[in-house]
Motif scaffolding. Structure first.
Motif, PDB file in Angstrom:
ATOM      1  N   LEU A  64      34.462  35.688  39.808  1.00  0.00           N
ATOM      2  CA  LEU A  64      34.594  36.468  38.576  1.00  0.00           C
ATOM      3  C   LEU A  64      33.279  37.135  38.164  1.00  0.00           C
ATOM      4  CD1 LEU A  64      36.223  37.434  36.144  1.00  0.00           C
ATOM      5  CD2 LEU A  64      35.643  35.271  34.995  1.00  0.00           C
ATOM      6  N   GLU A 105      41.941  42.688  35.172  1.00  0.00           N
ATOM      7  CA  GLU A 105      41.696  42.195  36.526  1.00  0.00           C
ATOM      8  C   GLU A 105      41.787  40.678  36.504  1.00  0.00           C
ATOM      9  OE1 GLU A 105      41.212  43.962  39.228  1.00  0.00           O
ATOM     10  OE2 GLU A 105      40.806  45.956  38.422  1.00  0.00           O
ATOM     11  N   MET A 161      34.252  39.086  30.074  1.00  0.00           N
ATOM     12  CA  MET A 161      34.367  38.292  31.296  1.00  0.00           C
ATOM     13  C   MET A 161      34.859  36.909  30.890  1.00  0.00           C
ATOM     14  SD  MET A 161      31.492  37.395  34.181  1.00  0.00           S
ATOM     15  CE  MET A 161      30.821  35.940  33.383  1.00  0.00           C
ATOM     16  N   THR A 191      32.786  41.165  38.167  1.00  0.00           N
ATOM     17  CA  THR A 191      32.589  41.782  36.857  1.00  0.00           C
ATOM     18  C   THR A 191      31.324  42.623  36.846  1.00  0.00           C
ATOM     19  OG1 THR A 191      33.726  39.957  35.734  1.00  0.00           O
ATOM     20  CG2 THR A 191      32.295  41.350  34.394  1.00  0.00           C
ATOM     21  N   PHE A 229      38.192  41.178  32.248  1.00  0.00           N
ATOM     22  CA  PHE A 229      38.312  40.554  33.556  1.00  0.00           C
ATOM     23  C   PHE A 229      38.407  39.044  33.326  1.00  0.00           C
ATOM     24  CE2 PHE A 229      35.858  43.896  36.326  1.00  0.00           C
ATOM     25  CZ  PHE A 229      36.737  44.879  35.893  1.00  0.00           C
TER      26      PHE A 229
END
Length: 263
Positions: free
Chosen positions: A192, A185, A107, A196, A127
């Motif tokens: 976010l 993504e 992330m 995630t 992501f």
């Protein structure tokens, strides 16, 4: 401020573990002790049957990780002998992430540079927020990226773009990172974390034998395997003997969500 690798569990489900690169005063630069801790953390999480998905992130929202902690280099990477030991520790950390049997998601808020990018590329999925930027910068420091780390980059973006990234040391901004495949993504910064973990929770609801076997087979493909062998045939056929296969079929016929139990 403490430089460390922190581990926590998701508030909604303990089946998701979060591994945090915590060095916020230096944009989460990764100190040698942090690299050395990563294999221990991943061995523990991989062996824990209650963990199904692992999310890697940086502390805060400014950076995933800005790279190796260059302030240590004169001490821990000052000559070829110490550099060899240091590089082995970095490789061991990336191997631990890449070799984990469970799905790993990076992330990425903000900066994901150098060793941080190497750590993210060792994850299964990435992501990132719209402010993120990526860079692999050995050419700015007179260093050479390892073959294994280079292969992960080539696997994701292809050889010519990998050369562009490595030759230039330039940052790749979020939209270009998505176009190149560096990330999977691209999400507004404020969403976010939510998105995630929503994806991570979705993965926890799937049949884990299927998830982990799929990961293993994709890794075999990336390693050059192109046809089934006894191992991959056994992986596939064994799925029919699991309780989760029976539950998946039964739940489909009964039109209800499945309750998978394999871990």
């Amino acid at each position: 401020m403490t430089k460390e690798i922190r581990v926590s569990r998701d508030a909604e489900t303990s089946e998701i573990a979060t591994v945090e690169v915590h060095n916020p005063d230096s944009h989460n630069a990764i100190a040698l002790a942090m690299y050395r801790r990563i294999p221990e953390v991943f061995a523990e999480l991989d062996a824990d049957p209650t963990v199904k998905v692992i999310v890697i992130r940086g502390a805060g929202t400014r950076s995933f990780a800005s790279g190796a902690d260059i302030s240590e280099f004169e001490q821990v990477r000052g000559n070829s002998a110490s550099a060899k030991a240091y590089n082995e520790d970095v490789a061991a950390a990336e191997h631990a992430v890449e070799g984990c049997s469970k799905p790993t998601i990076a992330m990425v808020h903000g900066y994901c540079i150098g060793g941080g990018c190497g750590l993210a590329l060792a994850c299964d999925i990435r992501f990132a927020d719209e402010r993120s930027r990526f860079g692999i910068t050995p050419a700015k420091l007179g260093l050479v990226y390892s073959l294994e780390s280079t292969k992960r980059l080539v696997d994701v973006v292809g050889p010519s773009r990998a050369k562009w990234i490595l030759f230039s040391g330039q940052h790749v901004y979020a939209e270009d990172a998505l176009r190149l495949g560096l990330i999977d993504e691209l999400i507004p910064a404020e969403d976010l974390e939510k998105q995630t973990y929503e994806f991570a929770r979705l993965v926890t609801t799937r049949a884990q034998y299927s998830v982990r076997s799929s990961k293993r087979i994709v890794d075999l493909v990336l390693g050059g395997q192109t046809v089934d062998d006894d191992v991959t045939i056994d992986i596939r056929n064994s799925s029919f003997d699991t309780d989760d296969y029976a539950e998946g079929v039964r739940s489909f016929l009964e039109k209800r969500p499945p309750r998978f139990t394999w871990s």
